[in-house]
Structures are given as structure tokens and as C-alpha cells.
Design a protein around this motif. Structure first.
Motif, PDB file in Angstrom:
ATOM      1  N   ASP A 227       0.816  -1.215   0.000  1.00 32.89           N
ATOM      2  CA  ASP A 227       0.000   0.000   0.000  1.00 32.89           C
ATOM      3  C   ASP A 227       0.850   1.267   0.000  1.00 32.89           C
ATOM      4  N   PHE A 228       2.155   1.124   0.199  1.00 32.84           N
ATOM      5  CA  PHE A 228       3.045   2.286   0.266  1.00 32.84           C
ATOM      6  C   PHE A 228       3.854   2.416  -1.014  1.00 32.84           C
ATOM      7  N   ASP A 229       4.127   3.658  -1.379  1.00 37.93           N
ATOM      8  CA  ASP A 229       4.989   3.927  -2.525  1.00 37.93           C
ATOM      9  C   ASP A 229       6.459   3.890  -2.127  1.00 37.93           C
ATOM     10  N   VAL A 230       6.744   4.343  -0.904  1.00 42.28           N
ATOM     11  CA  VAL A 230       8.125   4.450  -0.423  1.00 42.28           C
ATOM     12  C   VAL A 230       8.181   3.960   1.019  1.00 42.28           C
ATOM     13  N   VAL A 231       9.214   3.199   1.367  1.00 45.09           N
ATOM     14  CA  VAL A 231       9.504   2.854   2.759  1.00 45.09           C
ATOM     15  C   VAL A 231      10.890   3.399   3.083  1.00 45.09           C
TER      16      VAL A 231
END
Length: 251
Positions: A227-231
């Protein structure tokens, strides 16, 4: 999962079968590997074993249900959180509307905002709001409702809809647990709705998490890693590079 990792996890499960705990360093010695390798094993496992306060425990053991202390968390991983927020700030552009999550991980981010023009910060966390309110030129939107002192956050049934009505360029999310198979979680269920609403409507979703949260599962699930674009992290998520998941930024 490779054979050696399976053997190590089986050994750890057998050790924990009596309902006790073992320290991360002890687990590493038991398996003949580094502490980071144990963390990677846990992150790639089925979540039966979790890391809690530096000790390995069985995830379904009710004796070790964690409690969250905001003051204690404020001092935990202080330098790492500052580095992570400095990397996170590199994604912000003048004029952005930002959602900043609760907890202590994202608190240093407020110190990176003063030099950017035209920012709006949306939050439901009192500690974040207090820090942002001292910044000249940054517009603050504090989402209200019933106050929860344990996490210094507000909660209201209408909060999710209020977030969805806002045009959020970037949502910065924190977490108390990040597991490659069991997803991203936090301590408090009242935080789930605003987190999910921000993830649903933001143009870019960024998870900021230090290595102490990796391989950990907390009670309130709120998102998958996909669900995230960047971690943004200082640890190893244990993800294969060909999984097509989020972009990983190290600090």
C-alpha cells in the motif's frame, strides 16, 4: 523460504514452546548467525514468532501483550528517527499538503519544514500539532475528536471523511510493527481509520520506520507493505528485489 532459515525458525519455535522468551542476542547465538539474520528470518516468516522489546516471543502468547508508552518511545531510537526524517523531508516540495502520522518517529520531521514555502500539515496527533504550530508560515489542520492521552491523538467517527475531503500530496505514516507477510500494524485500534484514510487519498504514501519495528507484529493491522509507494528505514525489510513492492530508501 530457504532450508537453513526454516531450520533456524524451527529451532526458535521449539525453544519458545514452553511459553517463555529469548533475547535477540541469545537467539542469534543459538542459531549461529547474526542478530540481523534473525531479524530477517522473522520478517520472512509466517509471523508465529515476533520481536518484542528486544526479545523473541510467540505471537499468540497473551502474557506478552505490549503496552505503548509515548514518553518511553520518545527516547527510543532518537538518532535513527532524526536521520529517517531527514531522508523523508527530501520528498517534500513547496506548497505540499502533508499528512503526518502520530507517535514519535515523525516528530523530527517538523524541524525540516521551516525552510519550505506554503506547506499545510494535517494531523490528528497533539505532539505533532504542537511542534508544527511553532513554525512560521506552515498552515496546520488539527483533526479533532475524543482525546486519547496514551498516544496524544484524537479520534472521531467523521475523521476519515474529513481526511478524504483534503487534497493530500504526501502522507507520512509511522508504525509499531512491520512484517513482510503480516503487514504494517500499530498498538491502538483508534489509529487505524485515519491511517487508512490518509493512505487511500494521498498522492504519495511514505512509511517511515526504524529497524526496531521490523519483523514485529502489533495488535492493530492497518496496511500491507504494497500500500506504500516508499519505505524509509535503517533496517532490512527482508523483501526480495523482484517482488514489485515499494521503493526502499535507507537512512
Amino acid at each position: 523460504m530457504n532450508q537453513r532459515r526454516t531450520e533456524r525458525l524451527t529451532r526458535l519455535k521449539e525453544t519458545l514452546a514452553g511459553g517463555g522468551t529469548i533475547h535477540l542476542s541469545e537467539a542469534a547465538r543459538l542459531c549461529g548467525v547474526s542478530e540481523m539474520t534473525v531479524r530477517r528470518d522473522l520478517a520472512a516468516s509466517d509471523g508465529a514468532i515476533i520481536l518484542l522489546g528486544g526479545r523473541l516471543v510467540e505471537a499468540d502468547n497473551p502474557r506478552y501483550a505490549p503496552a505503548y508508552d509515548l514518553d518511553e518511545q520518545q527516547d527510543s531510537q532518537r538518532n535513527a528517527k532524526r536521520r529517517l526524517c531527514q531522508r523523508a523531508a527530501e520528498f517534500i516540495e513547496p506548497g505540499d499538503t502533508l499528512f503526518i502520522d502520530c507517535g514519535t518517529t515523525l516528530m523530527p520531521l517538523s524541524g525540516c519544514l521551516a525552510e519550505l514555502d506554503g506547506l499545510t500539515v494535517v494531523t490528528y496527533a497533539l505532539n505533532v500539532a504542537n511542534a508544527v504550530s511553532a513554525l512560521p508560515g506552515v498552515r496546520l489542520v488539527l483533526l479533532g475528536g475524543l482525546y486519547h492521552g496514551v498516544s496524544q491523538t484524537f479520534a472521531d467517527n467523521a475523521m476519515s471523511e474529513a481526511i478524504r475531503r483534503l487534497g493530500i500530496n504526501r502522507a507520512f505514516l509511522s508504525a509499531a510493527g512491520v512484517h513482510s507477510m503480516r503487514g504494517v500494524s500499530c498498538f491502538h485500534f483508534h489509529e487505524v481509520a485515519p491511517k487508512q484514510a490518509a493512505i487511500a487519498c494521498a498522492a504519495q504514501r511514505l512509511l517511515v520506520v526504524d529497524e526496531s519495528k521490523l519483523g514485529v507484529i502489533r495488535p492493530a493491522y492497518f496496511a500491507a507493505l504494497s500500500d506504500f509507494d516508499v519505505v524509509i528505514t535503517d533496517g532490512d525489510l527482508g523483501l526480495s528485489p523482484d517482488t514489485g513492492g515499494p521503493r526502499i530508501v535507507t537512512a
